[in-house]
Design a protein around this motif. Structure first.
Motif, PDB file in Angstrom:
ATOM      1  N   THR A  19       0.844  -1.204   0.000  1.00  0.00           N
ATOM      2  CA  THR A  19       0.000   0.000   0.000  1.00  0.00           C
ATOM      3  C   THR A  19       0.874   1.246   0.000  1.00  0.00           C
ATOM      4  O   THR A  19       0.663   2.183  -0.778  1.00  0.00           O
ATOM      5  CB  THR A  19      -0.917   0.018   1.234  1.00  0.00           C
ATOM      6  N   ALA A  22       2.449   1.734  -3.338  1.00  0.00           N
ATOM      7  CA  ALA A  22       1.511   2.256  -4.337  1.00  0.00           C
ATOM      8  C   ALA A  22       1.322   3.754  -4.160  1.00  0.00           C
ATOM      9  O   ALA A  22       1.306   4.509  -5.137  1.00  0.00           O
ATOM     10  CB  ALA A  22       0.164   1.545  -4.212  1.00  0.00           C
ATOM     11  N   ASN A  49      -0.621   0.976 -10.573  1.00  0.00           N
ATOM     12  CA  ASN A  49      -1.238  -0.251 -11.068  1.00  0.00           C
ATOM     13  C   ASN A  49      -0.267  -1.425 -11.047  1.00  0.00           C
ATOM     14  O   ASN A  49      -0.671  -2.586 -11.038  1.00  0.00           O
ATOM     15  CB  ASN A  49      -1.768  -0.026 -12.485  1.00  0.00           C
ATOM     16  N   THR A  52      -0.978  -3.078  -7.840  1.00  0.00           N
ATOM     17  CA  THR A  52      -2.245  -3.815  -7.887  1.00  0.00           C
ATOM     18  C   THR A  52      -2.066  -5.134  -8.629  1.00  0.00           C
ATOM     19  O   THR A  52      -2.501  -6.186  -8.175  1.00  0.00           O
ATOM     20  CB  THR A  52      -3.316  -2.973  -8.602  1.00  0.00           C
ATOM     21  N   LEU A  56      -2.252  -8.842  -7.075  1.00  0.00           N
ATOM     22  CA  LEU A  56      -3.283  -9.729  -7.603  1.00  0.00           C
ATOM     23  C   LEU A  56      -2.701 -11.119  -7.870  1.00  0.00           C
ATOM     24  O   LEU A  56      -3.292 -12.140  -7.532  1.00  0.00           O
ATOM     25  CB  LEU A  56      -3.825  -9.122  -8.901  1.00  0.00           C
ATOM     26  N   THR A  61      -6.865 -12.085  -5.011  1.00  0.00           N
ATOM     27  CA  THR A  61      -7.820 -10.997  -5.244  1.00  0.00           C
ATOM     28  C   THR A  61      -8.182 -10.245  -3.965  1.00  0.00           C
ATOM     29  O   THR A  61      -8.226  -9.022  -3.941  1.00  0.00           O
ATOM     30  CB  THR A  61      -9.103 -11.552  -5.875  1.00  0.00           C
ATOM     31  N   ALA A  64      -5.358  -7.990  -2.744  1.00  0.00           N
ATOM     32  CA  ALA A  64      -5.133  -6.925  -3.722  1.00  0.00           C
ATOM     33  C   ALA A  64      -6.235  -5.880  -3.636  1.00  0.00           C
ATOM     34  O   ALA A  64      -5.982  -4.685  -3.740  1.00  0.00           O
ATOM     35  CB  ALA A  64      -5.075  -7.512  -5.133  1.00  0.00           C
ATOM     36  N   LEU A  68      -5.886  -1.945  -2.667  1.00  0.00           N
ATOM     37  CA  LEU A  68      -6.445  -0.923  -3.559  1.00  0.00           C
ATOM     38  C   LEU A  68      -7.304   0.081  -2.793  1.00  0.00           C
ATOM     39  O   LEU A  68      -7.149   1.297  -2.932  1.00  0.00           O
ATOM     40  CB  LEU A  68      -7.272  -1.605  -4.656  1.00  0.00           C
ATOM     41  N   ARG A  71      -5.252   2.252  -0.574  1.00  0.00           N
ATOM     42  CA  ARG A  71      -4.516   3.238  -1.366  1.00  0.00           C
ATOM     43  C   ARG A  71      -5.425   4.396  -1.782  1.00  0.00           C
ATOM     44  O   ARG A  71      -5.044   5.558  -1.691  1.00  0.00           O
ATOM     45  CB  ARG A  71      -3.922   2.578  -2.611  1.00  0.00           C
ATOM     46  N   GLY A  92     -10.117   2.394 -10.074  1.00  0.00           N
ATOM     47  CA  GLY A  92      -9.366   1.303  -9.471  1.00  0.00           C
ATOM     48  C   GLY A  92     -10.168   0.017  -9.373  1.00  0.00           C
ATOM     49  O   GLY A  92      -9.685  -1.059  -9.717  1.00  0.00           O
ATOM     50  N   MET A  96      -9.488  -3.394 -11.316  1.00  0.00           N
ATOM     51  CA  MET A  96      -9.280  -4.569 -10.483  1.00  0.00           C
ATOM     52  C   MET A  96     -10.200  -5.713 -10.904  1.00  0.00           C
ATOM     53  O   MET A  96      -9.763  -6.859 -11.046  1.00  0.00           O
ATOM     54  CB  MET A  96      -9.616  -4.148  -9.054  1.00  0.00           C
ATOM     55  N   HIS A 121      -9.457   1.098 -16.030  1.00  0.00           N
ATOM     56  CA  HIS A 121      -9.221   2.230 -15.135  1.00  0.00           C
ATOM     57  C   HIS A 121      -9.697   3.530 -15.782  1.00  0.00           C
ATOM     58  O   HIS A 121     -10.358   4.353 -15.149  1.00  0.00           O
ATOM     59  CB  HIS A 121      -7.724   2.312 -14.815  1.00  0.00           C
TER      60      HIS A 121
END
Lengths: 175, 137
Positions: A19, A22, A49, A52, A56, A61, A64, A68, A71, A92, A96, A121
């Motif tokens: 985090t 990012a 990204n 992310t 992922l 998932t 991640a 996200l 963040r 996002g 995702m 995105h």
């Protein structure tokens, strides 16, 4: 990640570090605005990204998604801008969702997943812009944003591919 | 805990091209859908300035005798210069300055959007058709 995962300290820490990474990447990105080269609002390299996409594949998932959300919330807090939250959240989450789905397709490499995510995105951000502005004028930007996302998505995919190659030799236990 | 996540395919595959193609087609479809109907209108430019959902000003650019400087008060304050040839934001106190960087717009269908200020300046009517909307890259 289907079943409830056990949140070990190590896992939690890894999520926190990602985090932070990012957020740092987003800030770094703002120091080199691509908008000066391509004068369109919303054109970004999308360096965050990378995190992310990496999360992922590496953490699944659920984790991640949490990275996200954290963040987006913290990013909006730093920027002190509530409307920015809607933009980053919609963009996002859509990115995702698309990436989480496409990841399961074994015939796609990290590049394809990444490009689809970048496009998602941008679509999410245009949706957010249409909501905040209340008109569809901004839709005119979408084609250009999508073209840019081809390049930014490929770039992100490239970086993640590099990352995973480098990490083949690193025995970082996945806990 | 061991995750079931497998590492990704690191080399580009054939299906990736399909993804890129889909994105490209989507871009073209949106571009045609958005810009297509706007070509071939009368060559009478009108600047429509809106804040949020509300149109606050319509200025007929063709009949403009001299350049007009307009102060638009949205969430941010924008100084918009309107002339016969089009419109541009010359000054804004928004943090992103994207509206200023957009520069001068002169063709129907083009718009300047200031997201922080929630201001949209849109040109209606068409002038020289066929010219590219924006050159990217």
């Amino acid at each position: 990640m289907t079943s409830m995962q056990k949140w070990t300290t190590k896992h939690l820490t890894l999520c926190a570090v990602l985090t932070a990474l990012a957020l740092a990447l987003s800030t770094l990105e703002n120091l080199f605005p691509v908008t000066l080269l391509i004068p369109l609002p919303g054109v970004k390299l999308g360096l965050a990204n990378i995190v992310t996409l990496f999360a992922l594949y590496y953490l699944g998932t659920g984790s991640a998604f949490m990275i996200l959300i954290a963040r987006c919330l913290l990013g909006a807090l730093f920027a002190g801008n509530a409307s920015a939250l809607l933009f980053s959240l919609l963009g996002g989450v859509l990115a995702m969702a698309i990436m989480a789905l496409l990841r399961r397709c074994r015939k796609l490499s990290v590049y394809g997943v990444s490009i689809a995510g970048a496009a998602g995105h941008n679509i999410g951000q245009i949706c957010a812009a249409m909501i905040t502005l209340g008109n569809t004028m901004v839709l005119g930007y979408l084609p250009f944003l999508l073209l840019v996302s081809l390049f930014s998505g490929a770039l992100t995919g490239f970086v993640v591919a590099l990352l995973f190659r480098a990490m083949e030799h690193v025995k970082l236990s996945r806990t | 805990m061991t995750t079931k996540c497998s590492p990704p395919e690191l080399r580009p595959k054939k299906l990736d091209i399909l993804v890129a193609a889909v994105v490209l087609v989507l871009a073209v479809v949106v571009a045609v859908g958005f810009y297509g109907p706007k070509l071939g209108q009368s060559d009478h430019l009108t600047a429509v300035i809106s804040v949020g959902e509300e149109v606050i000003e319509r200025v007929d650019l063709a009949t403009l005798k001299e350049d007009k400087l307009l102060t638009v008060e949205g969430e941010c304050t924008l100084n918009v210069l309107l002339s016969n040839s089009g419109a541009e934001v010359i000054l804004s106190d928004c943090p992103t300055q994207d509206c200023v960087h957009t520069g001068h717009i002169s063709r129907a269908g083009q718009s300047i959007v200031c997201l922080p200020g929630q201001v949209v300046i849109h040109l209606e009517g068409a002038s020289d058709e066929g010219a590219p909307d924006i050159v990217v890259g």
